[in-house]
Motif scaffolding. Structure first.
Motif, PDB file in Angstrom:
ATOM      1  N   ASN A  34      31.872 -51.575 -18.852  1.00  0.00           N
ATOM      2  CA  ASN A  34      31.453 -52.951 -19.119  1.00  0.00           C
ATOM      3  C   ASN A  34      30.018 -52.988 -19.653  1.00  0.00           C
ATOM      4  O   ASN A  34      29.721 -53.697 -20.626  1.00  0.00           O
ATOM      5  CB  ASN A  34      31.585 -53.783 -17.839  1.00  0.00           C
TER       6      ASN A  34
ATOM      7  N   LEU B  80      29.982 -51.787 -23.261  1.00  0.00           N
ATOM      8  CA  LEU B  80      30.486 -52.797 -24.192  1.00  0.00           C
ATOM      9  C   LEU B  80      29.471 -53.917 -24.410  1.00  0.00           C
ATOM     10  O   LEU B  80      29.271 -54.379 -25.540  1.00  0.00           O
ATOM     11  CB  LEU B  80      31.807 -53.363 -23.688  1.00  0.00           C
ATOM     12  N   TYR B  81      28.824 -54.377 -23.350  1.00  0.00           N
ATOM     13  CA  TYR B  81      27.789 -55.406 -23.489  1.00  0.00           C
ATOM     14  C   TYR B  81      26.615 -54.911 -24.315  1.00  0.00           C
ATOM     15  O   TYR B  81      26.053 -55.644 -25.134  1.00  0.00           O
ATOM     16  CB  TYR B  81      27.294 -55.888 -22.125  1.00  0.00           C
ATOM     17  N   TYR B  82      26.234 -53.651 -24.124  1.00  0.00           N
ATOM     18  CA  TYR B  82      25.136 -53.078 -24.900  1.00  0.00           C
ATOM     19  C   TYR B  82      25.500 -53.041 -26.384  1.00  0.00           C
ATOM     20  O   TYR B  82      24.707 -53.422 -27.244  1.00  0.00           O
ATOM     21  CB  TYR B  82      24.810 -51.667 -24.403  1.00  0.00           C
ATOM     22  N   GLN B  83      26.728 -52.583 -26.691  1.00  0.00           N
ATOM     23  CA  GLN B  83      27.164 -52.493 -28.068  1.00  0.00           C
ATOM     24  C   GLN B  83      27.218 -53.885 -28.710  1.00  0.00           C
ATOM     25  O   GLN B  83      26.733 -54.078 -29.827  1.00  0.00           O
ATOM     26  CB  GLN B  83      28.535 -51.822 -28.143  1.00  0.00           C
ATOM     27  N   GLN B  84      27.774 -54.850 -28.005  1.00  0.00           N
ATOM     28  CA  GLN B  84      27.865 -56.210 -28.540  1.00  0.00           C
ATOM     29  C   GLN B  84      26.476 -56.827 -28.727  1.00  0.00           C
ATOM     30  O   GLN B  84      26.191 -57.464 -29.737  1.00  0.00           O
ATOM     31  CB  GLN B  84      28.711 -57.108 -27.623  1.00  0.00           C
ATOM     32  N   GLY B  85      25.607 -56.608 -27.760  1.00  0.00           N
ATOM     33  CA  GLY B  85      24.242 -57.134 -27.860  1.00  0.00           C
ATOM     34  C   GLY B  85      23.482 -56.537 -29.028  1.00  0.00           C
ATOM     35  O   GLY B  85      22.784 -57.250 -29.754  1.00  0.00           O
ATOM     36  N   SER B  86      23.623 -55.234 -29.233  1.00  0.00           N
ATOM     37  CA  SER B  86      22.913 -54.615 -30.356  1.00  0.00           C
ATOM     38  C   SER B  86      23.471 -55.098 -31.691  1.00  0.00           C
ATOM     39  O   SER B  86      22.724 -55.295 -32.653  1.00  0.00           O
ATOM     40  CB  SER B  86      22.971 -53.095 -30.259  1.00  0.00           C
ATOM     41  N   GLN B  87      24.785 -55.326 -31.769  1.00  0.00           N
ATOM     42  CA  GLN B  87      25.358 -55.878 -32.997  1.00  0.00           C
ATOM     43  C   GLN B  87      24.867 -57.301 -33.242  1.00  0.00           C
ATOM     44  O   GLN B  87      24.561 -57.669 -34.379  1.00  0.00           O
ATOM     45  CB  GLN B  87      26.887 -55.870 -32.918  1.00  0.00           C
ATOM     46  N   ASP B  88      24.782 -58.097 -32.175  1.00  0.00           N
ATOM     47  CA  ASP B  88      24.283 -59.470 -32.321  1.00  0.00           C
ATOM     48  C   ASP B  88      22.831 -59.484 -32.777  1.00  0.00           C
ATOM     49  O   ASP B  88      22.444 -60.287 -33.636  1.00  0.00           O
ATOM     50  CB  ASP B  88      24.423 -60.234 -31.008  1.00  0.00           C
TER      51      ASP B  88
ATOM     52  N   ARG C 172      21.254 -57.078 -34.448  1.00  0.00           N
ATOM     53  CA  ARG C 172      21.212 -56.590 -35.825  1.00  0.00           C
ATOM     54  C   ARG C 172      21.659 -57.691 -36.796  1.00  0.00           C
ATOM     55  O   ARG C 172      21.045 -57.908 -37.834  1.00  0.00           O
ATOM     56  CB  ARG C 172      22.119 -55.365 -35.965  1.00  0.00           C
ATOM     57  N   HIS C 173      22.721 -58.394 -36.428  1.00  0.00           N
ATOM     58  CA  HIS C 173      23.217 -59.489 -37.257  1.00  0.00           C
ATOM     59  C   HIS C 173      22.166 -60.605 -37.365  1.00  0.00           C
ATOM     60  O   HIS C 173      21.951 -61.153 -38.444  1.00  0.00           O
ATOM     61  CB  HIS C 173      24.522 -60.033 -36.673  1.00  0.00           C
TER      62      HIS C 173
END
Length: 124
Positions: free
Chosen positions: A25, A28-36, A38-39
């Motif tokens: 978990n 996944l939160y780290y990956q989603q946060g880094s994508q957000d 970067r976006h």
């Protein structure tokens, strides 16, 4: 299986499953946060930086060029140069007004005929 761990076997399995779930978990939160992030940088931060750079270019380059073009086509300056550059105080006042009106600190005029340098303070 009558060892000391057999009594706690179920508790250990549940604890390991919970730990694995927490780790997955968090990943996944780290990956989603880094994508957000970067976006957000690409979609919002970079365009703002581009606008800031353009406004700085506009202030430091484009505005003085447009004022120089305005002065080159100004009929007062053309007539004054054609009439023999009499009354350098008139041009000094004109250049001081250009400085004040357009926020430029160093407007000047160089006469090709007399090779004189006029600025808001007079003649050099």
């Amino acid at each position: 299986m009558s060892g000391p761990l057999s009594r706690y076997r179920l508790a250990i399995i549940v604890a390991l499953l919970l730990l694995a779930g927490i780790i997955v978990n968090a990943g996944l939160y780290y990956q989603q946060g880094s994508q957000d992030i970067r976006h957000g940088i690409v979609e919002q931060g970079l365009p703002l930086t581009g606008d800031t750079i353009f406004s700085e270019i506009d202030k430091s380059i484009l505005r003085p060029l447009s004022v120089a073009s305005l002065m080159a086509n100004d009929t007062f300056l053309q007539d004054w140069l054609r009439d023999g550059e009499r009354g350098p105080d008139r041009v000094a006042r004109y250049l001081a007004a250009i400085n004040g009106r357009y926020g430029i600190t160093g407007s000047f005029l160089v006469s090709e005929n007399s090779r004189r340098y006029y600025y808001a303070g007079g003649v050099l």
